[in-house]
Design an enzyme around this catalytic site. Structure first.
Site, PDB file in Angstrom:
ATOM      1  N   VAL A  24       4.622  97.183 -10.877  1.00 51.12           N
ATOM      2  CA  VAL A  24       3.965  98.494 -10.861  1.00 51.12           C
ATOM      3  C   VAL A  24       4.683  99.432  -9.887  1.00 51.12           C
ATOM      4  O   VAL A  24       4.911 100.610 -10.191  1.00 51.12           O
ATOM      5  CB  VAL A  24       2.468  98.340 -10.503  1.00 51.12           C
ATOM      6  CG1 VAL A  24       1.813  99.694 -10.272  1.00 51.12           C
ATOM      7  CG2 VAL A  24       1.737  97.591 -11.617  1.00 51.12           C
ATOM      8  N   CYS A  82      -3.903  81.411 -25.685  1.00 51.86           N
ATOM      9  CA  CYS A  82      -4.460  82.195 -26.801  1.00 51.86           C
ATOM     10  C   CYS A  82      -4.002  81.662 -28.159  1.00 51.86           C
ATOM     11  O   CYS A  82      -2.938  82.041 -28.651  1.00 51.86           O
ATOM     12  CB  CYS A  82      -4.038  83.656 -26.613  1.00 51.86           C
ATOM     13  SG  CYS A  82      -4.561  84.740 -27.943  1.00 51.86           S
ATOM     14  N   ASP A 137       5.286  74.603 -13.239  1.00 53.53           N
ATOM     15  CA  ASP A 137       5.956  73.421 -13.800  1.00 53.53           C
ATOM     16  C   ASP A 137       7.484  73.452 -13.659  1.00 53.53           C
ATOM     17  O   ASP A 137       8.124  72.404 -13.704  1.00 53.53           O
ATOM     18  CB  ASP A 137       5.602  73.275 -15.289  1.00 53.53           C
ATOM     19  CG  ASP A 137       4.105  73.149 -15.522  1.00 53.53           C
ATOM     20  OD1 ASP A 137       3.396  72.779 -14.570  1.00 53.53           O
ATOM     21  OD2 ASP A 137       3.650  73.421 -16.646  1.00 53.53           O
ATOM     22  N   GLY A 180       2.462  69.361 -13.634  1.00 53.22           N
ATOM     23  CA  GLY A 180       3.828  69.625 -14.097  1.00 53.22           C
ATOM     24  C   GLY A 180       3.953  69.490 -15.604  1.00 53.22           C
ATOM     25  O   GLY A 180       5.045  69.609 -16.151  1.00 53.22           O
ATOM     26  N   ARG A 181       2.852  69.197 -16.261  1.00 52.29           N
ATOM     27  CA  ARG A 181       2.830  68.981 -17.722  1.00 52.29           C
ATOM     28  C   ARG A 181       3.894  67.960 -18.115  1.00 52.29           C
ATOM     29  O   ARG A 181       3.858  66.846 -17.609  1.00 52.29           O
ATOM     30  CB  ARG A 181       3.039  70.312 -18.461  1.00 52.29           C
ATOM     31  CG  ARG A 181       2.514  70.280 -19.878  1.00 52.29           C
ATOM     32  CD  ARG A 181       2.777  71.591 -20.586  1.00 52.29           C
ATOM     33  NE  ARG A 181       1.895  72.639 -20.151  1.00 52.29           N
ATOM     34  CZ  ARG A 181       0.651  72.801 -20.580  1.00 52.29           C
ATOM     35  NH1 ARG A 181       0.157  72.000 -21.481  1.00 52.29           N
ATOM     36  NH2 ARG A 181      -0.082  73.790 -20.132  1.00 52.29           N
ATOM     37  N   ARG A 272      -2.150  74.285  -8.141  1.00 52.19           N
ATOM     38  CA  ARG A 272      -1.886  75.581  -8.778  1.00 52.19           C
ATOM     39  C   ARG A 272      -2.460  76.759  -7.997  1.00 52.19           C
ATOM     40  O   ARG A 272      -2.092  77.915  -8.234  1.00 52.19           O
ATOM     41  CB  ARG A 272      -2.481  75.559 -10.183  1.00 52.19           C
ATOM     42  CG  ARG A 272      -1.655  76.304 -11.181  1.00 52.19           C
ATOM     43  CD  ARG A 272      -1.989  75.873 -12.569  1.00 52.19           C
ATOM     44  NE  ARG A 272      -3.117  76.575 -13.132  1.00 52.19           N
ATOM     45  CZ  ARG A 272      -3.669  76.273 -14.307  1.00 52.19           C
ATOM     46  NH1 ARG A 272      -3.183  75.271 -15.015  1.00 52.19           N
ATOM     47  NH2 ARG A 272      -4.684  76.942 -14.769  1.00 52.19           N
TER      48      ARG A 272
HETATM   49  O1  F6P Z   1       1.397  74.828 -16.926  1.00 49.23           O
HETATM   50  C1  F6P Z   1       0.725  74.740 -15.713  1.00 49.23           C
HETATM   51  C2  F6P Z   1      -0.250  73.589 -15.725  1.00 49.23           C
HETATM   52  O2  F6P Z   1      -0.941  73.610 -14.496  1.00 49.23           O
HETATM   53  C3  F6P Z   1       0.358  72.227 -15.986  1.00 49.23           C
HETATM   54  O3  F6P Z   1       0.986  71.682 -14.853  1.00 49.23           O
HETATM   55  C4  F6P Z   1      -0.844  71.450 -16.435  1.00 49.23           C
HETATM   56  O4  F6P Z   1      -0.471  70.377 -17.261  1.00 49.23           O
HETATM   57  C5  F6P Z   1      -1.626  72.482 -17.217  1.00 49.23           C
HETATM   58  O5  F6P Z   1      -1.195  73.748 -16.760  1.00 49.23           O
HETATM   59  C6  F6P Z   1      -3.114  72.387 -17.071  1.00 49.23           C
HETATM   60  O6  F6P Z   1      -3.675  73.383 -17.848  1.00 49.23           O
HETATM   61  P1  F6P Z   1      -5.208  73.773 -17.835  1.00 49.23           P
HETATM   62  O7  F6P Z   1      -5.505  74.416 -16.515  1.00 49.23           O
HETATM   63  O8  F6P Z   1      -5.338  74.715 -18.978  1.00 49.23           O
HETATM   64  O9  F6P Z   1      -5.953  72.487 -18.019  1.00 49.23           O
END
Ligand code: F6P
Length: 360
Positions: A24, A82, A137, A180-181, A272
């Site tokens: 911004v 989404c 991640d 970290g998915r 997070r």
């Molecule tokens: O992509 C970020 C992340 O925090 C991943 O590390 C994790 O697997 C996923 O999102 C969890 O997602 P949600 O909060 O939708 O369960």
């Protein structure tokens, strides 16, 4: 260009707000109005837009709420995953809504799924889009860093330091699971930074039996009379397909003959949240500067990348930031995750080389 929009999408990441504020400010300084789209692509489809800058004293200024949020975690605009945007109809509706609101370009802050959506929006509808990598991640190709990664690492390190206090006091072994998915990046880097005994990563492609064997081996080695470690710490990425609680239960059953208690801690969403580190704020600012510049120059369907570990891309005024086409980014992201990228191979080699050192 007179008006652009910005959205945050997918998992929130510390530093997203700093990125919004910086975008911004950069746009405002160039006389461009910025609209914020609420709750990611959902807000784009439903037309939920709000002004992030306003007219004051004959010029534009960022709204005060945004300035206050700049140093906070989460995202002021809200985020979403989404499903409607997976469909071409959802993307067409979003492009129409933006055009109707006089928006001429879009910045998307997000990770893999969000930037896949951004690429499809740009290619199918011709709407100008620039992506900014923002995901704890660090699973996006072509960039060595994304907004939120450094903050998440610092949170993991702090949590492990706390857990280590208990581990040392009680002579315990801990398996700490981090987010970290499908990527092991956070586990890999935090294992080195906390001087853990090992990192378990999805990229190592171990079977459940191999994971259990490996943790048993590490626990026995650490608890052996020769070593007698006061703390055994193993960092496990969530993408390793064996739940931490089951892993620990199985290992405890196997090590009944020695005096060691193995515990599991799943850090989950704690990783997070929280306010962004200095590095993430700086990264967000430099990404936003380059991204707004690219959009105003008419560049579209690209992502800004930090000190890329791969060749290619095009230069920006910031020597640490290059622009890569989203098609290239997404192809390299797929290679990073399936293990065929040279970047993943190099990481695994480094981990293998460090294995003998970590367990000491
Ligand atoms: O992509 C970020 C992340 O925090 C991943 O590390 C994790 O697997 C996923 O999102 C969890 O997602 P949600 O909060 O939708 O369960």
């Amino acid at each position: 260009m007179e008006r652009i929009a910005v959205l945050t999408s997918g998992g929130d990441a510390p530093g997203m707000n700093a990125g919004l504020l910086a975008a911004v400010k950069v746009a405002t300084a160039r006389g461009i109005e910025v609209l914020g789209i609420e709750r990611g692509y959902d807000g784009a489809i439903d037309g939920h837009l709000r002004a992030l800058s306003r007219r004051a004293g004959g010029g534009l200024v960022p709204v005060g709420e945004l300035e206050r949020a700049g140093g906070r975690g989460g995202t002021l605009l809200g985020s979403s995953r989404c499903p409607r945007f997976f469909e071409p109809a959802g993307r067409a509706t979003a492009a129409g809504r933006l055009r109707d609101a006089g928006v001429e370009g879009l910045l998307v802050l997000g990770g893999n799924g969000s930037l896949t959506g951004a690429h499809l929006l740009a290619t199918e509808t011709g709407f100008p889009v620039v992506g900014i990598p923002a995901s704890i991640d660090n699973d996006l190709g072509c960039t060595s860093d994304a907004i939120g990664v450094d903050s998440a690492l610092n949170t993991i390190i702090e949590a492990c330091d706390r857990i280590s206090d208990t581990a040392r006091s009680h002579h315990r072994a801990f398996v700490v699971e981090v987010m970290g998915r499908d990527s092991g990046y956070l586990a890999m880097v935090s294992a080195v930074a906390t001087a853990a005994d090992a990192a378990l990563l999805p990229e190592q492609a171990m079977t459940e039996a191999e994971v259990v064997d490996e943790v048993e081996r590490l626990v026995r080695a650490g608890a052996s009379p020769e070593r007698d470690k006061p703390r055994i710490l193993i960092i496990k990425a969530e993408g390793v397909p064996v739940p931490a609680t089951r892993l620990v239960r199985e290992v405890n059953e196997r090590v009944r003959d020695i005096d060691v208690d193995v515990r599991a801690t799943v850090l989950g969403h704690i990783v997070r949240g929280g306010n962004p580190t200095a590095h993430d704020r700086l990264l967000a600012g430099r990404f936003a500067f380059a991204a707004v510049g690219a959009l105003l120059e008419g560049t579209t369907d690209v992502m800004v990348a930090w000190r890329p570990a791969v060749d290619g891309g095009t230069a920006t005024p910031d020597s640490s930031v290059r622009l890569f086409s989203l098609a290239e980014v997404l192809a390299e992201t797929a290679r990073l995750l399936d293990g065929t990228s040279p970047v993943t191979q190099a990481r695994l080699q480094r981990m293998k080389a460090a294995q003998g050192v970590l367990g000491l």
